[in-house]
Design an enzyme around this catalytic site. Structure first.
Site, PDB file in Angstrom:
ATOM      1  N   LYS A 229      32.896 -45.259  37.341  1.00 17.89           N
ATOM      2  CA  LYS A 229      32.748 -43.797  37.366  1.00 17.89           C
ATOM      3  C   LYS A 229      32.183 -43.320  36.029  1.00 17.89           C
ATOM      4  CE  LYS A 229      35.556 -39.517  37.605  1.00 17.89           C
ATOM      5  NZ  LYS A 229      36.871 -38.925  37.930  1.00 17.89           N
ATOM      6  N   ASP A 234      34.136 -33.821  32.842  1.00 17.06           N
ATOM      7  CA  ASP A 234      34.721 -33.305  34.080  1.00 17.06           C
ATOM      8  C   ASP A 234      35.486 -32.016  33.782  1.00 17.06           C
ATOM      9  OD1 ASP A 234      35.858 -32.839  36.528  1.00 17.06           O
ATOM     10  OD2 ASP A 234      37.248 -34.542  36.467  1.00 17.06           O
ATOM     11  N   LYS A 241      39.564 -26.974  35.627  1.00 23.38           N
ATOM     12  CA  LYS A 241      40.849 -27.463  35.144  1.00 23.38           C
ATOM     13  C   LYS A 241      41.507 -26.406  34.270  1.00 23.38           C
ATOM     14  CE  LYS A 241      39.566 -32.352  35.059  1.00 23.38           C
ATOM     15  NZ  LYS A 241      40.570 -32.889  36.001  1.00 23.38           N
ATOM     16  N   ASP A 253      35.932 -39.220  30.987  1.00 22.08           N
ATOM     17  CA  ASP A 253      35.884 -39.455  32.430  1.00 22.08           C
ATOM     18  C   ASP A 253      34.760 -40.428  32.819  1.00 22.08           C
ATOM     19  OD1 ASP A 253      37.273 -39.033  34.768  1.00 22.08           O
ATOM     20  OD2 ASP A 253      36.130 -37.252  35.358  1.00 22.08           O
ATOM     21  N   ASP A 312      37.250 -30.701  41.860  1.00 19.54           N
ATOM     22  CA  ASP A 312      37.761 -31.592  40.807  1.00 19.54           C
ATOM     23  C   ASP A 312      37.949 -33.022  41.330  1.00 19.54           C
ATOM     24  OD1 ASP A 312      38.518 -32.252  38.284  1.00 19.54           O
ATOM     25  OD2 ASP A 312      40.464 -31.232  38.326  1.00 19.54           O
ATOM     26  N   GLU A 314      35.656 -34.908  42.131  1.00 16.72           N
ATOM     27  CA  GLU A 314      34.249 -35.328  42.073  1.00 16.72           C
ATOM     28  C   GLU A 314      34.062 -36.839  42.014  1.00 16.72           C
ATOM     29  OE1 GLU A 314      35.996 -34.636  39.446  1.00 16.72           O
ATOM     30  OE2 GLU A 314      35.466 -36.333  38.182  1.00 16.72           O
ATOM     31  N   ARG A 316      35.522 -39.489  43.475  1.00  9.97           N
ATOM     32  CA  ARG A 316      35.421 -40.237  44.729  1.00  9.97           C
ATOM     33  C   ARG A 316      34.118 -39.911  45.461  1.00  9.97           C
ATOM     34  NH1 ARG A 316      40.964 -37.601  46.681  1.00  9.97           N
ATOM     35  NH2 ARG A 316      41.103 -37.533  44.414  1.00  9.97           N
TER      36      ARG A 316
HETATM   37  N1  BES Z   1      39.045 -37.183  36.149  1.00  7.89           N
HETATM   38  C1  BES Z   1      40.099 -36.632  36.903  1.00  7.89           C
HETATM   39  C2  BES Z   1      41.354 -37.476  36.888  1.00  7.89           C
HETATM   40  C3  BES Z   1      42.082 -37.547  35.574  1.00  7.89           C
HETATM   41  C4  BES Z   1      42.889 -36.499  35.176  1.00  7.89           C
HETATM   42  C5  BES Z   1      41.978 -38.661  34.789  1.00  7.89           C
HETATM   43  C6  BES Z   1      43.566 -36.592  33.984  1.00  7.89           C
HETATM   44  C7  BES Z   1      42.666 -38.759  33.591  1.00  7.89           C
HETATM   45  C8  BES Z   1      43.455 -37.714  33.174  1.00  7.89           C
HETATM   46  C9  BES Z   1      39.663 -36.467  38.371  1.00  7.89           C
HETATM   47  O1  BES Z   1      38.324 -36.174  38.587  1.00  7.89           O
HETATM   48  C10 BES Z   1      40.463 -35.343  38.945  1.00  7.89           C
HETATM   49  O2  BES Z   1      40.356 -34.270  38.454  1.00  7.89           O
HETATM   50  N2  BES Z   1      41.247 -35.635  39.965  1.00  7.89           N
HETATM   51  C11 BES Z   1      42.090 -34.669  40.594  1.00  7.89           C
HETATM   52  C12 BES Z   1      42.019 -34.885  42.080  1.00  7.89           C
HETATM   53  C13 BES Z   1      42.596 -33.755  42.904  1.00  7.89           C
HETATM   54  C14 BES Z   1      41.712 -32.526  42.793  1.00  7.89           C
HETATM   55  C15 BES Z   1      42.707 -34.198  44.336  1.00  7.89           C
HETATM   56  C16 BES Z   1      43.513 -34.873  40.075  1.00  7.89           C
HETATM   57  O3  BES Z   1      43.917 -36.007  39.874  1.00  7.89           O
HETATM   58  O4  BES Z   1      44.180 -33.891  39.828  1.00  7.89           O
HETATM   59 ZN    ZN Z   2      37.909 -34.097  38.492  1.00  7.98          ZN
HETATM   60 ZN    ZN Z   3      37.030 -36.862  37.060  1.00  8.58          ZN
END
Ligand code: BES
Ligand code: ZN
Ligand code: ZN
Length: 460
Positions: A229, A234, A241, A253, A312, A314, A316
């Site tokens: 990735k 992000d 966020k 990220d 968020d 993104e 996947r």
């Molecule tokens: N990059 C983030 C995941 C992340 C968050 C990694 C904090 C390390 C520290 C990812 O893109 C994300 O935001 N995922 C969301 C998914 C949700 C919207 C289903 C998450 O984990 O909150």
């Molecule tokens: Zn995200």
């Molecule tokens: Zn992310």
């Protein structure tokens, strides 16, 4: 940091001796003839584990750094732990890797002679080394320096690292190595209907890229494909966020992408006898008038439609296209590495990355290699029951709706794009940054480069 081996203890005053003891405490103590020594308490010798030993070496370096002791000597004879069943190659690697990893500081943005403490200039190993130990030391150096290069790349802030910049970094990492780098731009991606990548990227002023790295040195034609990735920042997109969601860390990220770039470089450096392809979808996820909107339905390269419930999610969505593209290579194994979910951190804390695979033997292998390499992983399930969590009323799948078990739902989502190939998904969000007490510099860990290189060596 240089690492030297000498047969006998030197009497040089500027070299600090390290003593490993059975005590509990660590610190600087008065050594022989008034000189200082570093005392590392490791508890009972018979109870030492490989995990503890790694930390002991990192603590040694950390103590030396904070006390400005730039040259240290470690007696090899104190490092025999028969019950650990380590051979000399493993011993050499373990010592050197942990010393070099602990010595690392991210100084790109600091003034020279700024406030950060000096590094350790020299580690002198005292004793008569076997050929295997020398080999372990040499390999360990190559591995650790590559992991540190990966940390430098991941730690670079988004202001200096866009998707185009990440592609440049892939070129730079491959410099002088038998690695071919190809970069697809928007036009090429449109041609291939990579709408997952294109749609996530369209809210940003920065253009997306698909970075392809090829290292071919195997007798079998079919390669192992590593997918990383590469979200260079992000923000969450329109589902922006909030303050407590690590927003200031989201330049990291692309840590999965950085790990893939440097694993391919390392495979070439170590002349691993395999064919390995690296694929890094690189985008910036931003809110704007041109952003993907929550609820939008997009058609991925695989033809599977996805309702992006939360922008968020993104990671996947871009990985879906990269995993589909991986099919072109008819791989024997696909491994994707991603800072994918905060749910993975909730599940494991910062102690290990989450491992997903449907192949029990592969799971056992990767877990064992994680233990051996120091890049720990722990499994969570890829059960069919999680399909419920990624159902959409109007599209084939949904991205971003789950409340509980988010790491598992994300993995279930990705499985739709792996086309029944042997596949491993590693959610490295828990290891995105080093934790307190690990004696590693704040910021990127460079994981799981050490695990991936072992996997490339061992997977048949
Ligand atoms: N990059 C983030 C995941 C992340 C968050 C990694 C904090 C390390 C520290 C990812 O893109 C994300 O935001 N995922 C969301 C998914 C949700 C919207 C289903 C998450 O984990 O909150
Ligand atoms: Zn995200
Ligand atoms: Zn992310």
């Amino acid at each position: 940091m240089t690492i030297r081996i000498v047969p006998k203890r030197t009497s040089r005053k500027d070299v600090t001796i390290v003593n490993f003891t059975e005590k509990e405490q660590c610190g600087i103590v008065q050594g022989k003839n008034g000189s200082m020594a570093i005392s590392i308490g490791m508890g009972k010798r018979k109870e030492i584990t490989l995990r503890k030993l790694r930390v002991a070496f990192r603590k040694t370096i950390s103590l030396a750094k904070s006390n400005n002791l730039t040259r240290i000597a470690i007696p090899l004879q104190s490092l025999a732990f028969p019950h650990l069943n380590m051979n000399d190659v493993q011993r050499g690697k373990m010592i050197v890797e942990n010393c070099i990893l602990a010595d690392y500081e991210f100084t790109k943005y600091k003034r020279p002679q700024g406030t950060h403490k000096g590094n350790v200039k020299e580690v002198v190993l005292v004793g008569t080394p076997s050929r295997e130990l020398r080999q372990g030391i040499s390999t360990g150096k190559t591995i650790a320096n590559t992991v540190n290069a990966c940390r430098d790349l991941a730690n670079t802030r988004a202001v200096d690292l866009t998707p185009v910049g990440l592609a440049r970094a892939a070129h730079d990492a491959a410099q002088g190595l038998p690695v071919k780098v190809t970069v697809l731009g928007e036009k090429e991606m449109k041609h291939q209907a990579m709408n997952g990548i294109l749609q996530v990227a369209k809210g940003s002023a920065e253009e997306p890229r698909l970075i392809i790295m090829e290292y071919r040195n195997g007798s079998e034609k079919k390669p192992i494909v590593l997918v990383g990735k590469g979200v260079t920042y992000d923000s969450g997109g329109l589902n922006i966020k909030t303050g407590d969601a690590f927003q200031d860390m989201m330049h990291l990220d692309m840590a999965g992408g950085a790990a893939v770039i440097h694993t391919i470089a390392l495979a070439a450096r170590l002349k691993i006898k395999k064919n390995v392809i690296g694929l890094i979808p690189a985008v910036e996820n931003m809110p704007s008038g041109t952003s993907l909107k929550p609820g939008d339905i997009i058609k991925t390269m695989a033809g599977i439609t996805v309702e992006v419930t939360n922008t968020d999610a993104e990671g996947r969505v871009i990985l879906a296209d990269a995993l589909t593209y991986a099919q072109h290579y008819q791989p024997t194994l696909v491994v994707d590495i991603a800072t994918l979910t905060s749910a993975a951190i909730t599940a494991l804390g910062q102690k290990a990355s989450v491992l997903f695979t449907r192949d029990a033997a592969l799971q056992a292998l990767v877990q064992q290699l994680g233990e051996e390499s120091g890049d720990y992983v722990w499994p969570l399930p890829l059960w069919e029951e999680y399909e419920q969590d990624i159902k959409s009323a109007h599209a084939d799948l949904t991205a971003g709706r789950t409340k509980y078990g988010g790491a598992c739902a994300a993995a279930a989502f990705l499985s739709h794009f792996t086309h029944k190939l042997p596949w491993i998904h590693i959610d490295i969000a828990p290891r995105m940054t080093a934790a307190d007490g690990e004696y590693l510099a704040k910021g990127a860990t460079g994981e799981p480069v050490r695990l991936l290189i072992k996997l490339l060596e061992h997977y048949e």
